[in-house]
Design a protein around this motif. Structure first.
Motif, mmCIF file in Angstrom:
data_model
loop_
_atom_site.group_PDB
_atom_site.id
_atom_site.type_symbol
_atom_site.label_atom_id
_atom_site.label_comp_id
_atom_site.label_asym_id
_atom_site.label_seq_id
_atom_site.Cartn_x
_atom_site.Cartn_y
_atom_site.Cartn_z
ATOM 1 N N SER A 28 27.470 122.693 1.793
ATOM 2 C CA SER A 28 28.081 121.457 1.308
ATOM 3 C C SER A 28 28.427 121.549 -0.173
ATOM 4 O O SER A 28 29.429 120.992 -0.614
ATOM 5 C CB SER A 28 27.161 120.267 1.573
ATOM 6 O OG SER A 28 25.972 120.399 0.839
ATOM 7 N N ILE A 29 27.613 122.283 -0.926
ATOM 8 C CA ILE A 29 27.932 122.476 -2.340
ATOM 9 C C ILE A 29 29.172 123.348 -2.468
ATOM 10 O O ILE A 29 30.067 123.068 -3.265
ATOM 11 C CB ILE A 29 26.734 123.083 -3.091
ATOM 12 C CG1 ILE A 29 25.634 122.050 -3.180
ATOM 13 C CG2 ILE A 29 27.136 123.565 -4.470
ATOM 14 C CD1 ILE A 29 24.342 122.584 -3.702
ATOM 15 N N PHE A 69 21.942 116.691 -4.549
ATOM 16 C CA PHE A 69 21.485 118.075 -4.525
ATOM 17 C C PHE A 69 20.013 118.171 -4.917
ATOM 18 O O PHE A 69 19.233 118.875 -4.265
ATOM 19 C CB PHE A 69 22.344 118.936 -5.458
ATOM 20 C CG PHE A 69 21.878 120.357 -5.552
ATOM 21 C CD1 PHE A 69 22.015 121.216 -4.476
ATOM 22 C CD2 PHE A 69 21.286 120.828 -6.705
ATOM 23 C CE1 PHE A 69 21.585 122.522 -4.560
ATOM 24 C CE2 PHE A 69 20.849 122.133 -6.794
ATOM 25 C CZ PHE A 69 20.999 122.985 -5.719
ATOM 26 N N ILE A 70 19.602 117.484 -5.957
ATOM 27 C CA ILE A 70 18.198 117.505 -6.388
ATOM 28 C C ILE A 70 17.308 116.933 -5.297
ATOM 29 O O ILE A 70 16.230 117.464 -5.012
ATOM 30 C CB ILE A 70 18.031 116.755 -7.729
ATOM 31 C CG1 ILE A 70 18.715 117.545 -8.849
ATOM 32 C CG2 ILE A 70 16.566 116.514 -8.049
ATOM 33 C CD1 ILE A 70 18.834 116.790 -10.160
ATOM 34 N N TRP A 71 17.763 115.853 -4.664
ATOM 35 C CA TRP A 71 17.006 115.238 -3.561
ATOM 36 C C TRP A 71 16.825 116.225 -2.417
ATOM 37 O O TRP A 71 15.728 116.385 -1.888
ATOM 38 C CB TRP A 71 17.736 113.985 -3.091
ATOM 39 C CG TRP A 71 17.111 113.324 -1.914
ATOM 40 C CD1 TRP A 71 17.517 113.410 -0.619
ATOM 41 C CD2 TRP A 71 15.938 112.503 -1.908
ATOM 42 N NE1 TRP A 71 16.695 112.682 0.192
ATOM 43 C CE2 TRP A 71 15.715 112.112 -0.581
ATOM 44 C CE3 TRP A 71 15.083 112.061 -2.900
ATOM 45 C CZ2 TRP A 71 14.652 111.293 -0.222
ATOM 46 C CZ3 TRP A 71 14.035 111.249 -2.533
ATOM 47 C CH2 TRP A 71 13.819 110.875 -1.226
ATOM 48 N N ARG A 72 17.891 116.909 -2.032
ATOM 49 C CA ARG A 72 17.820 117.850 -0.914
ATOM 50 C C ARG A 72 16.944 119.064 -1.248
ATOM 51 O O ARG A 72 16.206 119.546 -0.389
ATOM 52 C CB ARG A 72 19.215 118.304 -0.500
ATOM 53 C CG ARG A 72 20.049 117.224 0.146
ATOM 54 C CD ARG A 72 19.389 116.713 1.392
ATOM 55 N NE ARG A 72 19.175 117.813 2.294
ATOM 56 C CZ ARG A 72 19.306 117.787 3.591
ATOM 57 N NH1 ARG A 72 19.616 116.682 4.179
ATOM 58 N NH2 ARG A 72 19.095 118.844 4.319
ATOM 59 N N VAL A 103 13.254 111.841 8.301
ATOM 60 C CA VAL A 103 13.855 110.510 8.179
ATOM 61 C C VAL A 103 14.619 110.385 6.855
ATOM 62 O O VAL A 103 15.704 109.813 6.813
ATOM 63 C CB VAL A 103 12.767 109.414 8.298
ATOM 64 C CG1 VAL A 103 13.310 108.061 7.914
ATOM 65 C CG2 VAL A 103 12.196 109.395 9.704
ATOM 66 N N LEU A 104 14.075 110.945 5.781
ATOM 67 C CA LEU A 104 14.686 110.800 4.463
ATOM 68 C C LEU A 104 15.737 111.852 4.137
ATOM 69 O O LEU A 104 16.517 111.679 3.203
ATOM 70 C CB LEU A 104 13.608 110.843 3.370
ATOM 71 C CG LEU A 104 12.585 109.722 3.398
ATOM 72 C CD1 LEU A 104 11.555 109.946 2.307
ATOM 73 C CD2 LEU A 104 13.257 108.375 3.247
ATOM 74 N N GLY A 105 15.744 112.944 4.864
ATOM 75 C CA GLY A 105 16.663 114.027 4.519
ATOM 76 C C GLY A 105 17.268 114.644 5.751
ATOM 77 O O GLY A 105 18.101 114.050 6.416
#
Length: 140
Positions: A28-29, A69-72, A103-105
């Protein structure tokens, strides 16, 4: 020389899913950087393309993409520890963490999370069953 423990089928599936999710993040990046270069560094609502204001430029998109991106990456790191420690003392902590990561990612983490809960529950039942047999032998 340390002896390496074999991985359970749940952990093997977890590593496969981790690899797929990592490829998804990297892909995706790559996709977003290719589309960004095609539009000259501006998004569809950018100032030069469709007469939008500078507020509608790409700065907020870049910031949003960076946060995503940081979250993933954080979810991927948490998933590494979750998969490694999936069966620590047959506790349900790490499978539940994998479910939360799902659930979050990456929703694919629901598979090893739920399967890990089932697997650990079966292991606990086997251990309790063996303990009961040994206690019965002591009584007789």
């Amino acid at each position: 020389m340390t002896r390496r423990h074999s991985q359970s089928p749940v952990q093997i599936v977890g590593w496969i899913i981790w690899g797929l999710e990592t490829l998804l993040v990297i892909g995706s990046i790559g996709f977003s950087s290719i589309t960004g270069s095609l539009f000259g560094g501006r998004g569809m609502m950018g100032g030069s393309m469709m007469g939008g204001s500078s507020m509608m430029g790409t700065h907020w998109l870049i910031g949003l993409g960076t946060v995503w991106f940081i979250w993933r990456v954080a979810m991927q790191i948490l998933a590494i520890f979750g998969i490694l420690r999936l069966h620590n003392h047959n506790a349900d902590t790490w499978p539940i963490i994998l479910i939360v990561v799902g659930v979050l990612g990456g929703w694919l983490y629901l598979i090893p999370g739920i399967w890990g809960l089932i697997y650990n529950g079966q292991q606990r039942n086997r251990n309790r069953g063996n303990g009961n047999i040994q206690e019965r032998r002591k009584v007789n």
